[in-house]
Scaffold this motif. Sequence first.
Motif, mmCIF file in Angstrom:
data_model
loop_
_atom_site.group_PDB
_atom_site.id
_atom_site.type_symbol
_atom_site.label_atom_id
_atom_site.label_comp_id
_atom_site.label_asym_id
_atom_site.label_seq_id
_atom_site.Cartn_x
_atom_site.Cartn_y
_atom_site.Cartn_z
ATOM 1 N N TYR A 131 35.960 44.555 29.700
ATOM 2 C CA TYR A 131 36.109 45.549 30.762
ATOM 3 C C TYR A 131 35.067 45.308 31.851
ATOM 4 C CZ TYR A 131 37.612 50.113 32.555
ATOM 5 O OH TYR A 131 38.135 51.117 33.322
ATOM 6 N N ASN A 132 33.830 44.989 31.428
ATOM 7 C CA ASN A 132 32.765 44.703 32.388
ATOM 8 C C ASN A 132 33.074 43.467 33.215
ATOM 9 O OD1 ASN A 132 31.208 46.876 31.837
ATOM 10 N ND2 ASN A 132 29.481 45.765 30.985
ATOM 11 N N HIS A 133 33.694 42.471 32.581
ATOM 12 C CA HIS A 133 34.089 41.258 33.304
ATOM 13 C C HIS A 133 35.055 41.611 34.437
ATOM 14 C CE1 HIS A 133 35.066 37.050 33.989
ATOM 15 N NE2 HIS A 133 36.353 37.368 33.936
ATOM 16 N N GLN A 134 35.999 42.495 34.165
ATOM 17 C CA GLN A 134 36.949 42.919 35.192
ATOM 18 C C GLN A 134 36.245 43.686 36.311
ATOM 19 O OE1 GLN A 134 39.881 45.159 33.037
ATOM 20 N NE2 GLN A 134 40.783 43.361 32.063
ATOM 21 N N LEU A 135 35.286 44.551 35.939
ATOM 22 C CA LEU A 135 34.545 45.315 36.948
ATOM 23 C C LEU A 135 33.759 44.383 37.862
ATOM 24 C CD1 LEU A 135 33.180 48.286 34.780
ATOM 25 C CD2 LEU A 135 34.948 48.414 36.529
ATOM 26 N N ASN A 136 33.113 43.385 37.271
ATOM 27 C CA ASN A 136 32.346 42.428 38.079
ATOM 28 C C ASN A 136 33.259 41.621 38.988
ATOM 29 O OD1 ASN A 136 29.500 42.694 37.402
ATOM 30 N ND2 ASN A 136 30.078 42.095 35.342
ATOM 31 N N VAL A 140 26.426 50.414 34.479
ATOM 32 C CA VAL A 140 26.492 51.665 33.711
ATOM 33 C C VAL A 140 27.239 51.450 32.399
ATOM 34 C CG1 VAL A 140 27.428 54.006 33.679
ATOM 35 C CG2 VAL A 140 26.314 53.145 35.743
ATOM 36 N N TYR A 141 28.360 50.732 32.449
ATOM 37 C CA TYR A 141 29.138 50.468 31.234
ATOM 38 C C TYR A 141 28.342 49.625 30.242
ATOM 39 C CZ TYR A 141 33.608 52.518 32.599
ATOM 40 O OH TYR A 141 34.606 53.409 32.916
ATOM 41 N N ASN A 142 27.564 48.692 30.756
ATOM 42 C CA ASN A 142 26.737 47.872 29.869
ATOM 43 C C ASN A 142 25.670 48.721 29.181
ATOM 44 O OD1 ASN A 142 25.835 45.161 28.887
ATOM 45 N ND2 ASN A 142 23.989 45.728 29.994
ATOM 46 N N CYS A 143 25.053 49.643 29.926
ATOM 47 C CA CYS A 143 24.058 50.550 29.338
ATOM 48 C C CYS A 143 24.692 51.424 28.254
ATOM 49 C CB CYS A 143 23.429 51.426 30.421
ATOM 50 S SG CYS A 143 22.365 50.529 31.577
ATOM 51 N N ALA A 144 25.904 51.905 28.515
ATOM 52 C CA ALA A 144 26.614 52.723 27.528
ATOM 53 C C ALA A 144 26.874 51.919 26.257
ATOM 54 C CB ALA A 144 27.928 53.229 28.119
#
Length: 430
Positions: free
Chosen positions: A133-138, A148-152
């Motif tokens: 999901y983070n890859h898509q956000l980046n 924020v998602y990585n911190c979560a």
Amino acid sequence: MTIVLVFQKHVSNDVSNLKLKIMKQNNVNISIVPDKRRVKEDETFPLKLRLTFRGVRKYYATGCDANLQDWQLIQEDKVRGKLKKKALSLLEIRLNAEKCCNGLANFSFAKFEAAFFPKTIAVINVRTAFEKYNHQLNENGQIGSAIVYNCACVSLNKFKPNLKFEHITVEFLRSYEQWFISQNNSITTVGIYLRGLRAIVNYAIQEGLMDANDYPFGKRRYIIPSGRNIKKALKLEEIAKIYHHPLPEDSTTQMCRDYWIFLYLCNGMNVKDLCLLKYENIEGDFIHFLRAKTTRSRRANPEPIRISLKEETKRIIDKWGQKPVHPDKYIFPFLKNGMSLIKINDQVQLAIHLINEHMKKVALEIGINKNVTTYYARHSFATILKNSGVSTEFISEALGHSSLSTTKNYLSGFEEDAIRKNTDILVSFM
């Protein structure tokens, strides 16, 4: 009889034209194009795979760059040397994309992406789902959200190592909330993290990694805490103190105070939009721009924000803006053309930190016992207009909100002063 035959011929032609039109609409146009919006410091452009379907265009990275001169050579039949290798690589990408599209029974961009791009991240647990999901956000340039998602993800796996989807129950969520707050964290932050987890759970259900019957969020299940949304607004007389407070000429503190005043006067603009402003956004006595926060969510019909330039905002641009003036130049010296999305995010965060640190200093010097940050500029803009009788519809448009309900929720925290003021009449006889 002749009339009937002529009528049938016209109907037949209309049907044929309609079929031809539908076929053209259903065709996928595939090409390689330079993305001139993303010029780099060496004056090269990323070369993108462009798919056009029913009037909608999407661009995909090819991993190749070229300047305009090389791009012209790449398109020629007799290209040689290193450019020939690049031309063959691009041709292969385009042919593979055409083959992929031809193999789809009913084309959609989602189906194409699933079939064309290799799945580099295998989702086996919550951590790998976050990573995908983070890859898509980046990729979408949503660097702040990815952080924020990585911190979560880190926090959740600290509470429960190797967290799997079957572990996410109502009981787990309640236990995580209690543990997180016991670590001296705020209820607001736990809400942010769990909204991120909820997005991952929704994704897992869509991908068949989790049963919809096990969904733990919602009524009679687990309700994500929202925390107290305390509005950070200044009164008009406090803003006047900030504006008139004498500061050393051309100092960093004076610059940061001016930036804060600019944010306040420009519809409570956020710092990222301030950094992204270019001279081309100025049209006469107005600034027109699209909020970075909402351009993706409403890209089909983006609504620009229009700001009336006051004499003070013109002065700030003239004093701190970059020279010489050029339409494609950033107004303020935070960003440069060709910066990566990650670098842009870093520079924006640096600007926020700089302005906040110096505004704390100014507030302390003039006796304002509040932690004045850039958020105060936006909230003060909204509450001063609200308490002056300006309509919610105007405030909503000025703030760039997508709906009136968003603005009403945003303004709800500002109403205590108005209630106190309007009910003073009840004790006027005293």
